[in-house]
Design an enzyme around this catalytic site. Sequence first.
Site, PDB file in Angstrom:
ATOM      1  N   CYS A 116       0.813  -1.223   0.000  1.00 35.37           N
ATOM      2  CA  CYS A 116       0.000   0.000   0.000  1.00 35.37           C
ATOM      3  C   CYS A 116       0.845   1.271   0.000  1.00 35.37           C
ATOM      4  O   CYS A 116       0.309   2.373  -0.112  1.00 35.37           O
ATOM      5  CB  CYS A 116      -0.950  -0.025   1.181  1.00 35.37           C
ATOM      6  SG  CYS A 116      -1.820  -1.590   1.310  1.00 35.37           S
ATOM      7  N   HIS A 256      -3.519   6.681   2.638  1.00 36.23           N
ATOM      8  CA  HIS A 256      -3.929   5.345   2.183  1.00 36.23           C
ATOM      9  C   HIS A 256      -5.268   5.019   2.845  1.00 36.23           C
ATOM     10  O   HIS A 256      -5.436   5.195   4.051  1.00 36.23           O
ATOM     11  CB  HIS A 256      -2.850   4.340   2.579  1.00 36.23           C
ATOM     12  CG  HIS A 256      -3.275   2.918   2.443  1.00 36.23           C
ATOM     13  ND1 HIS A 256      -3.950   2.452   1.336  1.00 36.23           N
ATOM     14  CD2 HIS A 256      -3.129   1.855   3.280  1.00 36.23           C
ATOM     15  CE1 HIS A 256      -4.196   1.172   1.499  1.00 36.23           C
ATOM     16  NE2 HIS A 256      -3.714   0.778   2.671  1.00 36.23           N
ATOM     17  N   ASN A 286     -10.129  -1.102   0.868  1.00 41.55           N
ATOM     18  CA  ASN A 286      -8.681  -0.903   0.788  1.00 41.55           C
ATOM     19  C   ASN A 286      -8.187  -1.463  -0.553  1.00 41.55           C
ATOM     20  O   ASN A 286      -8.163  -2.678  -0.734  1.00 41.55           O
ATOM     21  CB  ASN A 286      -8.032  -1.632   1.974  1.00 41.55           C
ATOM     22  CG  ASN A 286      -6.518  -1.558   1.968  1.00 41.55           C
ATOM     23  OD1 ASN A 286      -5.910  -1.223   0.961  1.00 41.55           O
ATOM     24  ND2 ASN A 286      -5.918  -1.875   3.102  1.00 41.55           N
TER      25      ASN A 286
HETATM   26  N1  COA Z   1     -17.576  -9.133  11.523  1.00 39.57           N
HETATM   27  C1  COA Z   1     -17.873  -9.439  12.793  1.00 39.57           C
HETATM   28  N2  COA Z   1     -16.946  -9.722  13.710  1.00 39.57           N
HETATM   29  C2  COA Z   1     -15.658  -9.683  13.307  1.00 39.57           C
HETATM   30  C3  COA Z   1     -15.283  -9.357  11.993  1.00 39.57           C
HETATM   31  C4  COA Z   1     -16.303  -9.077  11.079  1.00 39.57           C
HETATM   32  N3  COA Z   1     -16.055  -8.743   9.800  1.00 39.57           N
HETATM   33  N4  COA Z   1     -13.924  -9.393  11.921  1.00 39.57           N
HETATM   34  C5  COA Z   1     -13.464  -9.725  13.120  1.00 39.57           C
HETATM   35  N5  COA Z   1     -14.511  -9.904  13.969  1.00 39.57           N
HETATM   36  C6  COA Z   1     -14.494 -10.280  15.348  1.00 39.57           C
HETATM   37  C7  COA Z   1     -13.307 -11.164  15.700  1.00 39.57           C
HETATM   38  O1  COA Z   1     -13.578 -12.514  15.348  1.00 39.57           O
HETATM   39  C8  COA Z   1     -13.224 -10.961  17.181  1.00 39.57           C
HETATM   40  O2  COA Z   1     -14.192 -11.749  17.798  1.00 39.57           O
HETATM   41  P1  COA Z   1     -13.865 -12.507  19.173  1.00 39.57           P
HETATM   42  O3  COA Z   1     -13.580 -11.408  20.154  1.00 39.57           O
HETATM   43  O4  COA Z   1     -15.134 -13.262  19.426  1.00 39.57           O
HETATM   44  O5  COA Z   1     -12.671 -13.350  18.893  1.00 39.57           O
HETATM   45  C9  COA Z   1     -13.632  -9.502  17.359  1.00 39.57           C
HETATM   46  O6  COA Z   1     -14.327  -9.134  16.160  1.00 39.57           O
HETATM   47  C10 COA Z   1     -12.460  -8.579  17.549  1.00 39.57           C
HETATM   48  O7  COA Z   1     -11.481  -8.904  16.562  1.00 39.57           O
HETATM   49  P2  COA Z   1     -10.291  -7.969  16.235  1.00 39.57           P
HETATM   50  O8  COA Z   1      -9.502  -8.538  15.098  1.00 39.57           O
HETATM   51  O9  COA Z   1      -9.563  -7.682  17.488  1.00 39.57           O
HETATM   52  O10 COA Z   1     -11.126  -6.674  15.744  1.00 39.57           O
HETATM   53  P3  COA Z   1     -10.645  -5.211  15.521  1.00 39.57           P
HETATM   54  O11 COA Z   1     -11.460  -4.295  16.320  1.00 39.57           O
HETATM   55  O12 COA Z   1      -9.161  -5.099  15.625  1.00 39.57           O
HETATM   56  O13 COA Z   1     -11.063  -4.982  14.017  1.00 39.57           O
HETATM   57  C11 COA Z   1      -9.979  -4.907  11.880  1.00 39.57           C
HETATM   58  C12 COA Z   1     -10.514  -5.796  12.989  1.00 39.57           C
HETATM   59  C13 COA Z   1      -9.350  -5.788  10.812  1.00 39.57           C
HETATM   60  C14 COA Z   1     -11.131  -4.114  11.280  1.00 39.57           C
HETATM   61  C15 COA Z   1      -8.947  -3.898  12.473  1.00 39.57           C
HETATM   62  O14 COA Z   1      -8.008  -4.604  13.250  1.00 39.57           O
HETATM   63  C16 COA Z   1      -8.225  -3.132  11.411  1.00 39.57           C
HETATM   64  O15 COA Z   1      -8.802  -2.441  10.631  1.00 39.57           O
HETATM   65  N6  COA Z   1      -6.879  -3.216  11.413  1.00 39.57           N
HETATM   66  C17 COA Z   1      -6.066  -2.576  10.421  1.00 39.57           C
HETATM   67  C18 COA Z   1      -6.086  -3.409   9.178  1.00 39.57           C
HETATM   68  C19 COA Z   1      -5.534  -2.692   8.013  1.00 39.57           C
HETATM   69  O16 COA Z   1      -5.604  -1.494   7.917  1.00 39.57           O
HETATM   70  N7  COA Z   1      -4.979  -3.465   7.084  1.00 39.57           N
HETATM   71  C20 COA Z   1      -4.452  -3.006   5.869  1.00 39.57           C
HETATM   72  C21 COA Z   1      -3.213  -2.238   6.070  1.00 39.57           C
HETATM   73  S1  COA Z   1      -2.552  -1.838   4.542  1.00 39.57           S
END
Ligand code: COA
Length: 334
Positions: A116, A256, A286
């Site tokens: 990215c 980004h 993204n």
């Molecule tokens: N729908 C519902 N629940 C979801 C889910 C979805 N699409 N994705 C994850 N969860 C759940 C997980 O399973 C977890 O459940 P649990 O507590 O029962 O295990 C809970 O939500 C929390 O998961 P977590 O991964 O800690 O969530 P988060 O708040 O960190 O959100 C992202 C997940 C991916 C949205 C977030 O971490 C994020 O955006 N990170 C940056 C990613 C990014 O920018 N990547 C590209 C960079 S170039």
Amino acid sequence: MPKNIPVMISGVGYYVPKTVVTNDEISTLVDTSDEWIRTRTGIEERHVVSGSENSVFLGVNAANNVLSHTKVNPLDIDLIISATSIPAKAYPSVACEIQTQIGADNAVAFDVTAACSGLIYAMSIAKAYISSGMYKKVLLVMTDANSRFVDWSDRSVCCIFGDGAGAMLLEPSVDGVDDIIEIDLTAMGKLGDYISLEISGKNCPLVKPNEEKPLHIHMAGRDVYKFVMTYLPEKINKTLENAHMLADEIDYFIPHQANLRITDALTERIGFNKERVIENIQKYGNTSAASVPIAMTEAIQEGKIQLPCTAFLTGFGAGMTCGNAIVRLRKGIA
Ligand code: COA
């Protein structure tokens, strides 16, 4: 004696595939909801490749978009750099395939992989070549089709990515003004496990077999979030300092498009004017290397960015990599 020829950004363009997948449609595949995806990421829908469309197809359309706008003859292009993490083939390169399809027969062509941060990495290479006098017209094509490599049963990854391509044409400045005011790159390979797509292949049948890995994007979402908030504000401030500029002297912040919560937190931390932050993750998700050029071009075309202006571009992603640039955007580039 090394030359120091100033660089001009003479055009930008983009293309996204026509097929749209909404959050509600994703919730028919995995246990999620439109509400969860919107509130955690800001994403409402994304465009994805369909049928035989791939990163070359997207890139050719974005390249043709910028070439028709700037009225540049493809035969006058000296160099094509494609920033991509999802090449249609391991080889030939995406850039070579684009070269053929747009008829840029005189161009040198190669790919660069910085996920990215791809636009900023590619811009820095273009700047070095143009400044030294080695090449004149340089076409950058940022293109990714991550939807092909997400695990559509992994709810924390499949809702994040969309497909698209952006393009930028750079050449020696016609008026001595350098449009790339500042540029700064970082790579932290030690954190490479945070986002990866392993291409394990299969060993020769005559030797010990290797472990074959599924061809899926692995992303540790929380770690990525922490990485961005730990390192990026410092890097952005360093880029501003090197340019002797303050955040409020920059007309637009084009980050980004990874996650609306990340954009909001960065905007707040650095002190960019919230009204001047370009966001379109809602419609595209993204799109990796394509995200900054898509956001920039669309905002210019929709009148959200008034030209001429200055803009701060920031990219971050797999590697882990970061890239920051302060640029001048001239009238008529899109
Ligand atoms: N729908 C519902 N629940 C979801 C889910 C979805 N699409 N994705 C994850 N969860 C759940 C997980 O399973 C977890 O459940 P649990 O507590 O029962 O295990 C809970 O939500 C929390 O998961 P977590 O991964 O800690 O969530 P988060 O708040 O960190 O959100 C992202 C997940 C991916 C949205 C977030 O971490 C994020 O955006 N990170 C940056 C990613 C990014 O920018 N990547 C590209 C960079 S170039």
